[in-house]
Design an enzyme around this catalytic site. Structure first.
Site, PDB file in Angstrom:
ATOM      1  N   GLU A  25      37.784  38.074  27.628  1.00 14.45           N
ATOM      2  CA  GLU A  25      38.063  37.890  29.056  1.00 14.45           C
ATOM      3  C   GLU A  25      36.880  37.124  29.621  1.00 14.45           C
ATOM      4  O   GLU A  25      35.793  37.681  29.784  1.00 14.45           O
ATOM      5  CB  GLU A  25      38.215  39.244  29.752  1.00 14.45           C
ATOM      6  CG  GLU A  25      39.503  39.953  29.420  1.00 14.45           C
ATOM      7  CD  GLU A  25      39.692  41.219  30.233  1.00 14.45           C
ATOM      8  OE1 GLU A  25      38.844  41.502  31.098  1.00 14.45           O
ATOM      9  OE2 GLU A  25      40.682  41.927  29.993  1.00 14.45           O
TER      10      GLU A  25
ATOM     11  N   CYS B  71      35.430  37.880  38.669  1.00 14.59           N
ATOM     12  CA  CYS B  71      35.826  36.803  37.755  1.00 14.59           C
ATOM     13  C   CYS B  71      37.059  36.045  38.232  1.00 14.59           C
ATOM     14  O   CYS B  71      37.234  34.874  37.893  1.00 14.59           O
ATOM     15  CB  CYS B  71      36.045  37.347  36.351  1.00 14.59           C
ATOM     16  SG  CYS B  71      37.342  38.610  36.237  1.00 14.59           S
TER      17      CYS B  71
END
Length: 470
Positions: free
Chosen positions: A216, A250
């Site tokens: 990720e 993010c």
């Protein structure tokens, strides 16, 4: 000072987990569900401690912690607890005409021993969500926490050690040396959350053992705004999505693509709505977090300073305070393409606006960069939304809202190429930590007997029949 795990302690825990993984593999759905429910109980019991730890690490407000850290974990763990038994069941697949006597199905088995490496930006949510997926899948797990959130780490360690022995789940605290040591070991799965640069290092280490991996990562997530929107509502939406956790998210909007006709209006609205959100001095707002450490603060301060020296205009904000690691919620325009704010993921409370005349300009701007982790589209025109989605690529997309896609229980979370590999959360997280094993259960006569040696004309006739029916 936090006491890091010694390398010999890491070796010992690793050996224990390798030896124990067969036992955990055969745990039932009921047993795994009990573990998840115990995690839920401990988290609810320790909510005040979690809130205090996040404040000490981030100056994060209690409300923001409750929403972005605790609620996100509770939703995920409850979803796992409700559905795990169903996820673990063998999944039948349709019978095939050419295999009439084959019962085919998918069997989900644990990968084995897992390493989970988590970042500092959501230091409670991310470790707990990914750990829960690994536990649900039936793995032993070594959870490496970020060294930059020590107070939150302490609470996590207390919660986990109250439930699990080290041979099942172990919390590892440390920095580069400890992480590097872990990455030399052979795991059955590695789940890493962090930057693309470090993701390449993790992937390189995994490749030495051909270890399966979930990455990720991040990237510059754009938000495309059409002319026909309720612009004030969109600005309010973007202020929350960008400045929650002081932009250290993010999937936060990294830059805006706005039609030129809206320039004056959107810049005026950002000034008004930022003051409405955080007051005339956001430093005193109880809702606004701080930058995690001096290194990240300096990176952001230098990028903003350079942007201004190259002609960027500060629409709102721009105030910094190194003593408090404070950067005001900032909006900028006319940022040079070569500036770090337009080259790298910002990961902070600075939001550039780029103006376009035609939607193709916006699409071309996005496609010249690496594929982002998220992409946002704001428009009342479904054709506009579909056009942007079809002509771009991103890990996830949210239309007329932002950030909420990560919490949808039926959607996977993950990137594409530079923004990530693999998927997480919900059943997708369970699958990432599981091996989806293909099983062909041949009943009655072996299907391959049609092709046994020696080959004859009968073999050829069977072959020709198969070619006709497939």
């Amino acid at each position: 000072m936090t006491s890091y795990a010694t390398l010999s302690e890491i070796d010992s825990i690793y050996a224990q987990q390798v030896a124990h993984k067969s036992t955990i593999k055969h745990s039932t759905a009921e047993k795994r569900t009990v573990w998840i429910k115990k995690m839920l109980e401990e988290i609810i019991k320790r909510e005040k401690d979690i809130e205090q730890a996040l404040y000490r690490d981030f100056h994060k407000s209690g409300m923001e912690t409750a929403l972005t850290e605790v609620l996100a974990v509770l939703v995920e763990l409850r979803h796992i607890a409700r559905n795990l038994k169903s996820w673990m069941k063998n999944k039948s697949v349709r019978r095939a005409l050419i295999f009439p006597n084959v019962k085919a199905y998918l069997h989900y088995e644990p990968k084995g021993n897992a390493l989970i490496i988590t970042p500092w930006n959501y230091p409670f949510q991310l470790p707990m969500v990914h750990l829960a997926a690994s536990i649900a899948a039936g793995n032993t797990s070594m959870l490496k926490l970020s060294e930059f959130s020590p107070h939150t780490n302490t609470v996590i360690k207390e919660i986990i050690t109250a439930i699990f022995p080290k041979e099942h789940v172990a919390i590892i605290e440390g920095a580069v040396e400890e992480t590097t040591h872990l990455l030399k070991k052979k795991f059955d799965h590695i789940h890493f959350t962090g930057s693309p640069a470090v993701g390449k290092v993790v992937m390189g280490a995994a490749s030495k053992h051909l270890t399966d991996i979930t990455l990720e990562l991040g990237g510059k997530s754009p938000a495309v705004i059409d002319k026909n929107v309720n612009l004030r509502q969109v600005v309010k939406n973007l202020i929350w999505a960008k400045y929650v956790n002081a932009g250290q998210t993010c999937i936060a909007p990294d830059y805006l693509l706005v039609h030129r006709q809206q320039k004056m209006e959107i810049e005026s609205l950002f000034k008004q709505e930022l003051e409405e959100a955080f007051g005339t001095d956001p430093k005193n707002s109880p809702d606004y977090a701080r930058i995690i450490n001096e290194k990240q603060f300096k990176r952001l301060e230098e990028a903003l300073s350079e942007a201004k020296s190259l002609g960027a205009a500060v629409v709102s904000g721009g105030v910094v305070d190194s003593k408090e690691l404070y950067i005001a919620p900032t909006v900028v325009s006319n940022v040079a393409a070569t500036n770090a704010l337009m080259q790298d993921e910002i990961f902070g409370p600075i939001l550039p606006i780029v103006y376009y005349s035609q939607v193709q300009e916006a699409i071309d701007f996005i496609n010249k960069k690496e594929k982002p982790l998220a992409l946002y589209v704001f428009s009342k025109d479904s054709k506009f939304n579909d056009h942007v989605i079809r002509h771009t690529s991103a890990g996830s997309t949210c239309v007329n809202d932002a950030l909420v896609q990560i919490m949808h229980p039926q959607l996977p979370f993950g990137g594409v190429n530079n923004s990530g590999i693999g998927q997480s959360t919900g059943k997708f997280g369970f699958r990432s930590f599981s091996h989806e094993r293909a099983v062909a259960d041949v009943q009655f006569r072996p299907i391959s007997s049609l092709f046994w040696f020696p080959y004859t004309e009968k073999t050829n006739k069977v072959l020709q029949w198969i070619r006709k029916v497939i």
